[in-house]
Motif scaffolding. Structure first.
Motif, mmCIF file in Angstrom:
data_model
loop_
_atom_site.group_PDB
_atom_site.id
_atom_site.type_symbol
_atom_site.label_atom_id
_atom_site.label_comp_id
_atom_site.label_asym_id
_atom_site.label_seq_id
_atom_site.Cartn_x
_atom_site.Cartn_y
_atom_site.Cartn_z
ATOM 1 N N ILE A 185 0.735 -1.322 0.009
ATOM 2 C CA ILE A 185 0.038 -0.121 -0.128
ATOM 3 C C ILE A 185 0.874 1.340 0.054
ATOM 4 O O ILE A 185 0.531 2.349 -0.723
ATOM 5 N N GLN A 186 2.074 1.171 0.775
ATOM 6 C CA GLN A 186 2.805 2.410 0.857
ATOM 7 C C GLN A 186 3.286 2.567 -0.401
ATOM 8 O O GLN A 186 3.607 4.001 -0.999
ATOM 9 N N LEU A 189 0.644 4.345 -2.989
ATOM 10 C CA LEU A 189 0.537 5.483 -2.560
ATOM 11 C C LEU A 189 1.779 6.294 -2.598
ATOM 12 O O LEU A 189 1.634 7.550 -2.574
ATOM 13 N N ARG A 190 2.911 5.850 -2.879
ATOM 14 C CA ARG A 190 4.124 6.619 -2.869
ATOM 15 C C ARG A 190 4.382 7.342 -1.510
ATOM 16 O O ARG A 190 4.922 8.445 -1.738
ATOM 17 N N VAL A 191 4.099 6.809 -0.481
ATOM 18 C CA VAL A 191 4.252 7.308 0.987
ATOM 19 C C VAL A 191 5.806 6.834 1.210
ATOM 20 O O VAL A 191 5.568 5.482 1.658
ATOM 21 N N GLU A 197 -0.485 6.115 9.740
ATOM 22 C CA GLU A 197 -1.860 6.119 9.153
ATOM 23 C C GLU A 197 -2.439 4.432 9.391
ATOM 24 O O GLU A 197 -1.568 3.689 9.296
ATOM 25 N N TYR A 369 9.925 0.629 -6.318
ATOM 26 C CA TYR A 369 8.438 1.134 -7.008
ATOM 27 C C TYR A 369 8.108 0.635 -8.256
ATOM 28 O O TYR A 369 7.438 1.199 -9.092
#
Length: 511
Positions: A185-186, A189-191, A197, A369
Motif C-alpha cells: 500500500i505504501q 501510494l508513494r508514501v 496512518e 516502486y
C-alpha cells in the motif's frame, strides 16, 4: 465407542460408516479385496468395532432395496477431478516458493534439481501409503487411521501434529500479510515516510483480511467449494512465475542496487568485463556446497507438505478410488515441481549469489516502486491469503476428531471452531512477533511426522501380515521411509538449535 467416529472425519448419518466399508462398484479391486479382510486384520479393537457397526449394518442393509445407497456424507463425491487438483496444488504451494531461488544459490542448479526430484517422489510415495492404508480399513481421516493403528494415542498424535503444523503454516501466511501488505500500500501510494496512518498498520490489515476474506471461506461446509479460490490462488502464483522469468531478461548482471543509483550511473553493468571475459559473479554454479547448503535441505524436504489435506480431498472426490486420488496427487505434485524449479532457476539466474532468502526483497533492491513487482507482491499476498482456509479445514477436522468424535455435523460448532482458530492466530501474529522461531521447532517435528513417519508406521500396522509380512519389500521400504523422517527431524532441529546459539536465523521449515 471410539469407532462410532466418522470414517471420513466428518459428521455422519446412521449407515454411513458401513457404507465406507461396503465399496461401490467404482472402487478398484484392491479396495474390494482388502476391505473384506479389514474386520479381522485391521485392529486389536476388532470385537468392539464389530459390535459398534452391527446396528448400523442392519439398518443399512434392511433399507438397501428401498432407497438410494447412503454416501459418506450428504455431499460426498461431488468435487470434480480438476477442482481436487486445484485444492491439493494450493495446499502444496506455500510461501516457501519465495525462498527456493536462495536454496538453489546454496546448492547449485544440478544438486537442487536432484534434491527437488527426490523430495517430490518421496511425497508421492507417502501419499500412496496413506491411500493404501485408508483403502484397507475404509477410513478417510488421518486421525482415524492413527486410531486404527495405535488406538487413542495414535489418533491424538496425528491430530496434535496436524493442528500444530497447520496453525504454524497459517501463522506464517498471516505474518506475510502483516509485513508485506502495508509495504505494498505504501509503495502504491508513494508514501516514503508513514505518519502512523491506520491503513499502513499491519495489525489492522491482518484483522481486516481475516474477517473479510478468510473467515467466510473457512465457514464453507465442503472443502470442494474452495476449488475456485484455489484455482485463482494458483493463477496468482503462475503470474508470479511469469514475472520472475520476464525479469531475468530485463535485469542486468551484475545488477545495480537502487540505494547506489545516484553514484552508479558510470558503473559497468554488463556481464562482461573490458577484457571480454564473462563476470564470474554471473556464471551459474551447477553444484555448490557452503555453510548454508545444509540449511536449504529442510526447506526442500517440506516443500510438498500437503498430507493433512489429502484424505479430506479424497473424501469429497467424485467417484473416488485410490487410483484416481493418486492421479490427483501426482498431477498436483508434478505441476508444483515444475513451478518450483522454474521459479528457483530464473530467480537464481537473475541475481546469482546476490539473491536473498526472500526473492521479492531482492527485486526491491533494484527499484522499490517497480510496478510489475508491486503487482507480483499483490498476487503473492492473494495466493497466501486464499491458502489459509484450505489449511484450516484439516485443523478443524482434527479438533472434531479429538474432542467430538461421536458428534454429527453441527453448524454452530463448525463456525465456532473456525472463528476461535482465526482469533487465536490473529492474536499470535499481532502480539507475538517472535513466535515464528517456536513454529520453526514445531514444523521441524510435526512436518516429518506427517510426511514420512506417520504414513509409514500406520501402513506397517494396518496392512495385514497375511497380505504383506513384516519382511516383505513394501514394509521394509516403509521402515526405511520412516527412518528418513527421523533423519530430517534431527537435521532440522539441529540447524534451528545452531541458529539460536549463534544468534542467526537462517534455517526454516517454511512451507
Amino acid at each position: 465407542m471410539e469407532m462410532n467416529a466418522i470414517p471420513n472425519g466428518k459428521g455422519h448419518e446412521p449407515g454411513e460408516e458401513i457404507t465406507a466399508l461396503a465399496k461401490t462398484p467404482s472402487a478398484d479391486d484392491g479396495e474390494k479385496e482388502t476391505v473384506a479382510n479389514s474386520a479381522q486384520n485391521a485392529s486389536p479393537h476388532r470385537t468392539e468395532n464389530t459390535e459398534a457397526n452391527l446396528p448400523e449394518s442392519q439398518e443399512f442393509l434392511s433399507g438397501i432395496d428401498d432407497k438410494k445407497t447412503t454416501r459418506f456424507t450428504d455431499f460426498e463425491g461431488k468435487t470434480s477431478f480438476g477442482m481436487s487438483v486445484f485444492n491439493l496444488g494450493n495446499a502444496i504451494m506455500g510461501s516457501g516458493i519465495l525462498g527456493l531461488a536462495y536454496a538453489m544459490a546454496n546448492t547449485g542448479v544440478v544438486l537442487f534439481l536432484v534434491l527437488l526430484t527426490v523430495v517430490a517422489v518421496l511425497s508421492s510415495y507417502s501419499i500412496h501409503l496413506l491411500l493404501k492404508s485408508s483403502g484397507i480399513v475404509g477410513i478417510r481421516a488421518y486421525e482415524q487411521l492413527g486410531y486404527r493403528a495405535f488406538g487413542t494415542p495414535g489418533k491424538m498424535a496425528a491430530g496434535i501434529a496436524i493442528t500444530l503444523q497447520n496453525i504454524g503454516a497459517m501463522s506464517s501466511y498471516m505474518y506475510i500479510v502483516k509485513y508485506e501488505f502495508p509495504l505494498v500500500i505504501q509503495a502504491f501510494l508513494r508514501v516514503d515516510k508513514p505518519a502512523g496512518e491506520w491503513y499502513l498498520n499491519g495489525n489492522y490489515l491482518v484483522v481486516i483480511v481475516s474477517i473479510a476474506v478468510i473467515l467466510p471461506l473457512a465457514l464453507m461446509k465442503q472443502l470442494g467449494y474452495l476449488g475456485y479460490t484455489s484455482g485463482f490462488s494458483l493463477s496468482c502464483m503462475v503470474f508470479f512465475l511469469i514475472s520472475v522469468i520476464y525479469k531475468k531478461f530485463n535485469v542486468p548482471c551484475p545488477f545495480v542496487d537502487f540505494a547506489l543509483n545516484g553514484t552508479a550511473s558510470g558503473l559497468n553493468v554488463s556481464a562482461t568485463d573490458p577484457g571480454g571475459e564473462e563476470d564470474p559473479a554471473c556464471i551459474p554454479k551447477m553444484a555448490n556446497l557452503n555453510s548454508q547448503t545444509a540449511y536449504t535441505i529442510p526447506i526442500l524436504a517440506f516443500a510438498f507438505v500437503c498430507h493433512p489435506e489429502v484424505l479430506p480431498i479424497y473424501t469429497e472426490l467424485r467417484n473416488a478410488t485410490k487410483k484416481k486420488m493418486q492421479h490427483v496427487a501426482n498431477i498436483s505434485i508434478t505441476v508444483m515441481y515444475v513451478m518450483y524449479f522454474l521459479a528457483a532457476l530464473f530467480g537464481y539466474l537473475t541475481f546469482y549469489g546476490e539473491v536473498e532468502a526472500e526473492l521479492l526483497h531482492t527485486y526491491s533492491r533494484i527499484d522499490p516502486y517497480d510496478t510489475l513487482i508491486l503487482c507480483v507482491r499483490v498476487a503473492v499476498l492473494i495466493a497466501v491469503t486464499l491458502t489459509v482456509p484450505i489449511v484450516l479445514f484439516p485443523v478443524r477436522r482434527a479438533i472434531q476428531q479429538m474432542m467430538f468424535p461421536n458428534k454429527t455435523f453441527y453448524w454452530p460448532r463448525h463456525i465456532a471452531i473456525a472463528f476461535i482458530l482465526l482469533t487465536f492466530i490473529n492474536l499470535l501474529v499481532i502480539f507475538a512477533p517472535n513466535i515464528l522461531g517456536i513454529f520453526g521447532v514445531i514444523g521441524a517435528t510435526s512436518a516429518p511426522c506427517l510426511i514420512f513417519i506417520f504414513p509409514a508406521v500406520f501402513y506397517i500396522r494396518i496392512v495385514p501380515k497375511e497380505e504383506e509380512p513384516l519382511r516383505s519389500f513394501p514394509k521394509i521400504l516403509a521402515v526405511c521411509f520412516a527412518g528418513i523422517g527421523f533423519l530430517f527431524m534431527i537435521m532440522s532441529l539441529s540447524f534451528i538449535i545452531i541458529d539460536w546459539t549463534s544468534g542467526t536465523s537462517k534455517a526454516s521449515s517454511g512451507h
